[in-house]
Scaffold this active site. Structure first.
Site, PDB file in Angstrom:
ATOM      1  N   GLY A 172       0.818  -1.208   0.000  1.00 32.12           N
ATOM      2  CA  GLY A 172       0.000   0.000   0.000  1.00 32.12           C
ATOM      3  C   GLY A 172       0.848   1.251   0.000  1.00 32.12           C
ATOM      4  N   ASP A 173       1.958   1.201   0.703  1.00 30.85           N
ATOM      5  CA  ASP A 173       2.910   2.315   0.722  1.00 30.85           C
ATOM      6  C   ASP A 173       3.837   2.276  -0.480  1.00 30.85           C
ATOM      7  OD1 ASP A 173       2.560   4.028   3.033  1.00 30.85           O
ATOM      8  OD2 ASP A 173       3.018   2.293   4.253  1.00 30.85           O
ATOM      9  N   ILE A 174       4.493   1.140  -0.692  1.00 26.87           N
ATOM     10  CA  ILE A 174       5.582   1.102  -1.673  1.00 26.87           C
ATOM     11  C   ILE A 174       5.064   1.217  -3.101  1.00 26.87           C
ATOM     12  CG2 ILE A 174       7.372  -0.393  -2.654  1.00 26.87           C
ATOM     13  CD1 ILE A 174       8.085  -1.240   0.162  1.00 26.87           C
ATOM     14  N   GLY A 177       4.228   4.682  -3.606  1.00 25.54           N
ATOM     15  CA  GLY A 177       5.450   5.463  -3.742  1.00 25.54           C
ATOM     16  C   GLY A 177       6.048   5.368  -5.134  1.00 25.54           C
TER      17      GLY A 177
END
Length: 406
Positions: A172-174, A177
């Site tokens: 979800g973050d990477i 990003g």
């Protein structure tokens, strides 16, 4: 020369997704200045630590390499003025605050664009920014787990008879990003062609819907909600993990040539005739899976790999210690050493997956200490254009329609 050596990024992001994206920009050669609040990015205090004296842990080290650090308190006018002075020479500002945070300090995109019209201002939030599309959830905080849950990723992950499960790593973050980095690079390309900056926005929820694209089209085509299938694939077979005597093997024999190779290796040449097409294999997956499981279970992983490699896409399910020992990982420089502050020791972190022949990325130095680069940043940015040209001739250009003064 590096691909982004003439690009300066002011990085206000914290935790994982934003710092991962700006680390990719740093790997590509951008000058990334990590602007940290009083006390720094709280991830600095997240374990594991190499020793009790470490000033930051492995989490921070892994995603902040190659950056410079400056501590600023936006509640103080002097620090806001310092930030605005940096914006004058910046190409990109990146932040991942909640909607309205930068407005509280008078540092929102519209005001910064008055200082530098060619600025690319990149926001990364849980639910996006009203400038690019409203959401009833925009005022809510979000982390990786929330994004995976809302975007359909958790629902599709795990065993069929088990609970929904988050992906082990922070996709979800990477993934957000990485998309944010693409967003920034596209805006920079447009800016270099037109001389005009813009506001760009990447939402974690949006990114997870994009990642779950298979479930989206399946629901549209069939009207059904796709179920969890563990390591299997809903429309392809064989495409699964199988247990050997000493571990697990994945087999992905999707093409007819791969299927033929698997059948011949298993001593089942009749399967080539009985199940010649992908749809035939899918329709009989339960029976075929059971027989493949039996064949794999009586062999070691090495025996299965030796029999299949070269003809059938396959591989062992490796843990991270196996990754460390893998010749591919070593040759492709996917494990790199980062120094520890104040020592001669190093720790290992993941390398960059971006490879180029003309401008190969180079993972930078260790992550910075908090406020480590204050003097060089603020003193340099107080110099005149002539003085800057003498120190950094490659970073100062004559402003025209396709470039701007840096």
């Amino acid at each position: 020369m590096s691909a982004l050596e003439d690009v300066r990024v002011l990085d206000l992001t914290r935790v994982l997704g934003g710092p991962y994206g700006t680390m990719l920009l740093a790997d590509l050669g951008a000058d990334v200045i990590k602007i940290e609040p009083p006390g720094g990015d709280f991830v600095r205090e997240t374990p594991p630590f190499h020793s009790e004296d470490d000033e930051f842990g492995g989490y921070f080290q892994s995603i902040n390499r190659g950056k410079r650090s400056l501590e600023l308190d936006f509640t103080e006018e002097d620090d806001r003025a310092d930030f605005r002075s940096l914006v004058e020479k910046a190409d990109v500002v990146v932040e991942n605050f909640r909607v309205g945070t930068m407005e509280k300090f008078g540092l929102e995109y519209e005001r910064l664009a008055e200082i530098n019209p060619q600025l690319v201002y990149a926001s990364m939030r849980g639910f996006g920014d009203p400038r690019t599309g409203s959401s009833p959830k925009q005022a809510e905080p979000a982390f990786d787990l929330v994004a995976q849950a809302l975007g359909g990723v958790m629902h599709q992950t795990g065993d069929e008879d088990g609970p929904p499960t988050k992906v082990g790593f922070g996709v979800g973050d990477i993934f957000t990003g990485v998309l944010h980095t693409v967003n920034i690079l596209a805006a920079l390309h447009y800016r270099d062609r037109t001389g005009v900056g813009q506001f760009v926005d990447t939402a974690m929820y949006d990114a997870m819907v994009s990642l779950a694209e298979r479930a989206v089209y399946q629901h549209s085509y069939t009207g059904e909600v796709p179920k969890r299938r563990g390591n299997a694939h809903p429309t392809l077979f064989p495409y699964n993990a199988f247990e050997a005597e000493d571990g697990y093997i994945v087999i992905a024999a999707l093409g007819d040539n791969h299927w033929r190779g698997l059948c011949e290796t298993m001593g089942r040449p009749e399967w080539v005739v009985d199940y010649p097409h992908a749809n035939d294999r899918l329709a009989n997956r339960d029976q075929l899976r059971a027989e493949i499981e039996d064949w794999v279970s009586t062999r070691t992983t090495e025996e299965v790999l030796s029999a299949l490699e070269g003809d059938v896409p396959c591989g062992p399910v490796q843990d991270i210690s196996d990754v460390y020992e893998c010749e591919h990982t070593q040759r492709r420089e996917m494990l790199v050493e980062a120094e520890l502050p104040h020592t001669d020791e190093t720790v290992t972190i993941a390398g960059t997956p971006i490879k180029m022949t003309k401008t190969p990325p180079e993972p930078g130095d260790r992550a910075p200490l908090l406020d480590e680069h204050r003097s060089e940043l603020l003193e340099t940015d107080s110099l005149s254009k002539t003085e800057l040209e003498e120190i950094y001739p490659e970073r100062v250009e004559v402003s025209d329609s396709s470039s701007h003064e840096r």
